[in-house]
Design a protein around this motif. Structure first.
Motif, PDB file in Angstrom:
ATOM      1  N   LEU A 438       4.387 -26.920 -22.197  1.00 16.17           N
ATOM      2  CA  LEU A 438       3.122 -27.521 -22.615  1.00 16.17           C
ATOM      3  C   LEU A 438       3.432 -28.859 -23.250  1.00 16.17           C
ATOM      4  N   ASN A 439       2.743 -29.900 -22.810  1.00 14.35           N
ATOM      5  CA  ASN A 439       2.978 -31.242 -23.335  1.00 14.35           C
ATOM      6  C   ASN A 439       1.640 -31.942 -23.535  1.00 14.35           C
ATOM      7  N   ASP A 440       1.444 -32.535 -24.700  1.00 12.11           N
ATOM      8  CA  ASP A 440       0.181 -33.214 -25.021  1.00 12.11           C
ATOM      9  C   ASP A 440       0.487 -34.617 -25.514  1.00 12.11           C
ATOM     10  N   GLU A 441      -0.041 -35.614 -24.799  1.00 15.33           N
ATOM     11  CA  GLU A 441       0.100 -37.008 -25.219  1.00 15.33           C
ATOM     12  C   GLU A 441      -1.196 -37.429 -25.899  1.00 15.33           C
ATOM     13  N   VAL A 442      -1.086 -37.840 -27.156  1.00 18.15           N
ATOM     14  CA  VAL A 442      -2.252 -38.102 -27.998  1.00 18.15           C
ATOM     15  C   VAL A 442      -2.258 -39.568 -28.414  1.00 18.15           C
ATOM     16  N   LYS A 443      -3.426 -40.195 -28.283  1.00 21.22           N
ATOM     17  CA  LYS A 443      -3.602 -41.565 -28.755  1.00 21.22           C
ATOM     18  C   LYS A 443      -4.488 -41.522 -29.980  1.00 21.22           C
ATOM     19  N   LEU A 444      -3.874 -41.674 -31.172  1.00 19.98           N
ATOM     20  CA  LEU A 444      -4.644 -41.611 -32.417  1.00 19.98           C
ATOM     21  C   LEU A 444      -5.520 -42.841 -32.588  1.00 19.98           C
ATOM     22  N   ASN A 445      -4.955 -44.009 -32.283  1.00 18.76           N
ATOM     23  CA  ASN A 445      -5.697 -45.267 -32.367  1.00 18.76           C
ATOM     24  C   ASN A 445      -4.954 -46.297 -31.532  1.00 18.76           C
ATOM     25  N   GLU A 446      -5.324 -47.553 -31.631  1.00 14.38           N
ATOM     26  CA  GLU A 446      -4.731 -48.584 -30.798  1.00 14.38           C
ATOM     27  C   GLU A 446      -3.258 -48.818 -31.104  1.00 14.38           C
ATOM     28  N   LYS A 447      -2.808 -48.400 -32.271  1.00 17.61           N
ATOM     29  CA  LYS A 447      -1.428 -48.650 -32.662  1.00 17.61           C
ATOM     30  C   LYS A 447      -0.543 -47.422 -32.537  1.00 17.61           C
ATOM     31  N   SER A 449       0.477 -43.659 -31.127  1.00 18.38           N
ATOM     32  CA  SER A 449       0.384 -42.595 -30.129  1.00 18.38           C
ATOM     33  C   SER A 449       1.613 -41.704 -30.249  1.00 18.38           C
ATOM     34  N   PHE A 450       1.456 -40.479 -29.823  1.00 22.77           N
ATOM     35  CA  PHE A 450       2.615 -39.595 -29.814  1.00 22.77           C
ATOM     36  C   PHE A 450       2.457 -38.554 -28.713  1.00 22.77           C
ATOM     37  N   SER A 451       3.583 -37.994 -28.319  1.00 20.34           N
ATOM     38  CA  SER A 451       3.617 -36.936 -27.321  1.00 20.34           C
ATOM     39  C   SER A 451       4.390 -35.768 -27.909  1.00 20.34           C
ATOM     40  N   LEU A 452       3.762 -34.604 -27.971  1.00 19.57           N
ATOM     41  CA  LEU A 452       4.395 -33.396 -28.482  1.00 19.57           C
ATOM     42  C   LEU A 452       4.441 -32.358 -27.370  1.00 19.57           C
ATOM     43  N   GLY A 453       5.586 -31.744 -27.215  1.00 18.18           N
ATOM     44  CA  GLY A 453       5.721 -30.748 -26.171  1.00 18.18           C
ATOM     45  C   GLY A 453       6.725 -29.682 -26.542  1.00 18.18           C
ATOM     46  N   VAL A 454       6.633 -28.574 -25.849  1.00 21.50           N
ATOM     47  CA  VAL A 454       7.599 -27.504 -26.046  1.00 21.50           C
ATOM     48  C   VAL A 454       7.830 -26.834 -24.698  1.00 21.50           C
ATOM     49  N   SER A 504       7.820 -37.537 -28.849  1.00 20.20           N
ATOM     50  CA  SER A 504       7.982 -38.988 -28.737  1.00 20.20           C
ATOM     51  C   SER A 504       6.862 -39.655 -29.524  1.00 20.20           C
ATOM     52  N   PHE A 505       7.169 -40.808 -30.121  1.00 17.49           N
ATOM     53  CA  PHE A 505       6.203 -41.517 -30.952  1.00 17.49           C
ATOM     54  C   PHE A 505       6.237 -42.997 -30.620  1.00 17.49           C
ATOM     55  N   LYS A 506       5.056 -43.614 -30.663  1.00 20.67           N
ATOM     56  CA  LYS A 506       4.946 -45.057 -30.426  1.00 20.67           C
ATOM     57  C   LYS A 506       4.043 -45.682 -31.473  1.00 20.67           C
ATOM     58  N   TYR A 507       4.536 -46.761 -32.084  1.00 14.73           N
ATOM     59  CA  TYR A 507       3.721 -47.525 -33.023  1.00 14.73           C
ATOM     60  C   TYR A 507       3.739 -48.985 -32.591  1.00 14.73           C
ATOM     61  N   SER A 508       2.565 -49.545 -32.317  1.00 16.00           N
ATOM     62  CA  SER A 508       2.463 -50.926 -31.857  1.00 16.00           C
ATOM     63  C   SER A 508       2.510 -51.878 -33.041  1.00 16.00           C
ATOM     64  N   LEU A 509       3.511 -52.723 -33.065  1.00 14.02           N
ATOM     65  CA  LEU A 509       3.602 -53.755 -34.098  1.00 14.02           C
ATOM     66  C   LEU A 509       2.631 -54.895 -33.823  1.00 14.02           C
ATOM     67  N   SER A 510       2.392 -55.140 -32.527  1.00 12.89           N
ATOM     68  CA  SER A 510       1.458 -56.184 -32.097  1.00 12.89           C
ATOM     69  C   SER A 510       1.103 -55.890 -30.650  1.00 12.89           C
ATOM     70  N   ASN A 511       0.373 -56.815 -30.005  1.00 14.24           N
ATOM     71  CA  ASN A 511       0.050 -56.631 -28.596  1.00 14.24           C
ATOM     72  C   ASN A 511       1.270 -56.746 -27.704  1.00 14.24           C
TER      73      ASN A 511
END
Length: 785
Positions: A438-447, A449-454, A504-511
């Motif tokens: 099971l894997n879920d990619e979630v976009k919390l806001n424009e900056k 996002s994360f993907s959690l899976g097991v 996995s985690f992503k944080y946008s510093l800028s565009n």
């Protein structure tokens, strides 16, 4: 340790979210959509470029993309490998969903450049992944005129090649068997031709490949180092097309096109004829050697309805090589994958896949009095089911499962002729592997996002099987066997299971810049027993059992990614750390072939690997290319209960594939209006070896004295290849493509292995063996009509 790191990263993410929540946001609207081909199949890795704003994104596995933009009128350009670019004007005054359908690319539009391979998707949480399409692959310098996926993989960050001319590769401190190599979803157990000089992938019908080395989704499993996911082309939907290709060692023929308004077909054949080249060598042994290979691809696709399609991908290959007066080697690959895709709704898709992969190998002895055949192989049957759901806002969910059945023939010796050898057959190795994910990619806001899976993986070794019982306190060998336990057919010998968390985690510093991090645990229940650096036909695949535990890897990685606003330059930097458990090494003098007590000659321990990877790419202009640099270490620690079961006194030592410095430079230059020049330079630290520093005599026999496992190194490896490629020429509905390559331009004699020769009164002399020590020119010609 992994749990503590996860908690720390989650706390940081919460802090980031609070900071972002306090910032005022502009009024934005959501533009989302699906990219499909003419048959309705969704296209993953399609590139969508939106202007103004110059926003570029890649579609996910379900062919979807999503961006947030201010109110306005936008031009949306969609591109995909082998298909005509599509331009659409979209008026965005509220949230909008679009469906974009791409058609086949007309060969006359040769001025169109497909750019999906050269753009970083900053909005994705994925890291440690590299994508390359067929167009870029064919521009790279070629050995004997054949574009090679496995050699191209070695030019990517975190990947090193096994040696001169070969196609084996190692990823982030792992061995060659720790890479899952796929062809249209079917695993390959030997992905090479002619002992590694060529790969099994025919570049003329290749679509693209993806290499995943960190941040791997829970949908993948079975190997602990990397996933190489290679996709072959589908037949086009417009008209039947043909292609003929010729290189110094291969001849190729392919055809693809529609066979009805709902069905397409692709057929590709390739054969090799290297014997005339072997006759050019001065050595009589090489002159009297011979070799061949052939392979074929078949791809069928049928549209059942607007919501259903079925596809079949088949592959068959055979290799042969003969050393003079001595030994012949023959091996075959047979693959098949049957897949059904169903669209339940616009936000729910599913697929079911059946896979078969058979690898067989035969070594035949020709010497008088020693005639024999040694047969071995592996047979895999697999069933997979996958679902993708994206009906929840800001969520993309993947879930499914798979079950696999392995049957390995470890060795069957069949004497013949005047041989005095005794026949011997080892018991087949059988087991079941299953997994749910099971894997879920979630976009919390424009900056953020994360993907959690097991992933839950389970493996059972089944009988028939003989389990040897060894005396306690003594090294395991055939002299310490005290009893034998027989397990009947179908009964369980040993079961292993466990969870594999992925994040996995992503944080946008800028565009144009983002930070990413990844955590993962992976398990591997099948391992290759080999004393060579690259995979060879005489290696043995072995399932986990009572003594051979599954290999496990925990990896933490962090990266920085930057893309210039005008997309000219992109930069990525990743660092990683891996802990490796239940790693295999070998006793001194280990017997690997036809050994019923093989586990007694194996040693087990742990290891770790770490490194830093840099990639700088230039995507536009007359000069394009990339610079890839890696510094990494890969070490093992084997400390058994006895001295015989311990390596290097229990101290860490370099693994066989520890190459700290790895540098690759690829450049492609538009030198003249219709000519491009490309060059590829490779440099790596020499591979570790166990070297002798003295000798001694015992009962009139001379023996070398070795100081520690892998404490010396071979000379550093470096090589320059160049290629000249002519732009396609269109004449009378035919397209002509050709190019010239020179492999190993400056005649570097890179050492592939070392040999020792004893001279009385002096230490053993060391000599290096070079596989390719001269420049090798080649010409490749392709005609499409």
């Amino acid at each position: 340790m992994l749990q503590k790191v996860c908690k720390a990263i989650l706390l940081l993410l919460l802090l980031f979210q609070n900071v972002v929540a306090q910032q005022p946001e502009k009024k934005l609207y959501k533009l989302s959509g699906v990219i499909t081909d003419a048959t309705g199949e969704r296209l993953s890795e399609a590139f969508v470029f939106i202007s103004p704003g110059e926003v570029g994104v890649l579609t996910n596995k379900q062919g979807r993309f999503s961006v947030k933009l201010e109110k306005g009128t936008y031009e949306v350009v969609c591109q995909y490998i082998g298909m005509a670019p599509l331009r659409e004007t979209v008026i965005l005054d509220n949230n909008k969903e679009v469906v974009l359908t791409l058609g086949q690319q007309n060969v006359s539009l040769r001025q169109v450049e497909i750019t999906t391979n050269s753009i970083i998707d900053l909005n994705s949480v994925r890291m440690g992944s590299s994508h390359m399409d067929q167009k870029l692959l064919t521009r790279m310098p070629k050995l004997m005129g054949e574009a090679d996926v496995l050699k191209a993989v070695s030019a990517l960050p975190g990947v090193v090649n096994a040696g001169g001319g070969t196609s084996g590769f190692f990823v982030r401190g792992g061995s060659a068997d720790q890479n899952l190599v796929l062809m249209d979803g079917a695993p390959l157990f030997n992905a090479t031709h002619l002992f590694g000089f060529f790969s099994v992938y025919n570049s003329d019908v290749l679509k693209s490949f993806d290499l995943h080395r960190s941040g791997i989704s829970a949908t993948y499993g079975g190997r602990i180092s990397s996933i190489l996911d290679v996709k072959m082309q589908d037949g086009n939907t417009e008209k039947m097309k043909y292609e003929v290709g010729l290189t110094p060692v291969t001849a190729k023929l392919s055809m693809d096109g529609p066979i009805s308004d709902k069905a397409t077909v692709l057929v590709a054949l390739r054969g090799a004829y290297p014997d005339y080249l072997l006759n050019l060598f001065p050595s009589e042994n090489i002159k009297n050697s011979s070799g061949f290979f052939y392979d074929g691809n078949l791809k069928l696709k049928y549209k059942l309805s607007e919501k259903d399609n079925v596809s079949f991908s088949g592959y068959r290959s055979a290799d042969g090589f003969k050393f003079p007066y001595d030994t012949t080697y023959h091996w075959t690959n047979t693959l098949g994958s049957l897949r059904w895709n169903h669209l339940f709704s616009d936000s729910f898709v599913g697929s079911a896949t059946l896979v078969k992969s058979i690898y067989k190998n035969t070594v035949a002895g020709l010497a008088i009095g020693e005639e024999f055949k040694l047969n071995s192989g592996i047979d895999l049957s697999q069933a997979k089911i996958h679902f993708g759901f994206f009906g929840l806002k800001n969520h993309s969910v993947d879930f499914g499962g798979e079950v696999s059945y392995y049957e390995i023939q470890p060795g069957e010796l069949v004497p013949s002729g005047t041989s005095n050898l005794n026949p011997r057959t080892l018991m087949h190795d059988k087991g079941y592997e299953s997994a749910l994910y099971l894997n879920d990619e979630v976009k919390l806001n424009e900056k953020l996002s994360f993907s959690l899976g097991v992933r839950y993986a389970r493996f059972s070794k089944i009988g028939p099987s003989d389990i040897y019982i060894y005396a306690e306190g003594k090294p395991r060998d055939d002299r310490s066997i005290t009893d034998t336990l027989h397990v009947g057919a179908g009964n369980v010998v040993q079961t292993y299971q466990g969870l594999e968390p992925r994040a996995s985690f992503k944080y946008s510093l800028s565009n144009n810049a983002s930070l990413k991090a990844g955590l993962s645990r992976t398990r591997q229940f099948i391992q290759l027993i080999s004393n060579t650096a690259a995979i060879t036909p005489v290696d043995i695949w072995k399932l986990s059992d009572r003594y051979i535990k599954p290999q496990v890897s925990d990896q933490v990685s962090v990266g920085y990614f930057y893309l210039q606003p005008d997309n000219v330059y992109e930069l990525s930097w990743e660092v990683y750390y891996k802990r490796l458990y239940n790693q295999i090494d070998y006793k001194d003098g280990a017997v690997l072939l036809l050994n019923p007590a093989l586990d007694a000659d194996l040693l087990f321990g742990d290891g770790y690997a770490y490194g830093s990877e840099w990639l700088l790419k230039k995507n536009q202009g007359r000069l394009t290319g990339w610079l890839s640099a890696t510094y990494s270490r890969s070490l093992r620690k084997i400390e058994g209960e006895t001295e015989e079961e311990t390596i290097n006194e229990g101290k860490p030592y370099p693994s066989n594939y520890d190459k700290p410095v790895n540098l690759n430079i690829f450049a492609n230059y538009q030198a003249w209006p219709k000519w491009t020049v490309s060059a590829n330079f490779t440099y790596t630290t020499g591979r570790p070896i166990t070297a002798a520093d003295s000798w001694y005599r015992y009962h009139d026999q001379v023996f070398a004295n070795y100081v520690g496992r892998n404490q010396q190194r071979m000379p550093d490896y470096h090589r320059l290849d160049v290629a000249f490629n002519h732009e396609p020429i269109i004449k009378k509905n035919a397209v002509y493509e050709w190019g010239i390559s020179v492999y190993n331009l400056y005649s570097r004699k890179n050492a592939y292995s070392t040999l020792y020769q004893h001279y009385y009164g002096a230490p053993p002399g060391a000599f290096k063996l070079s596989i390719i020590g001269v420049p090798i020119p080649s010409v490749n010609v392709n005609v499409k009509f």
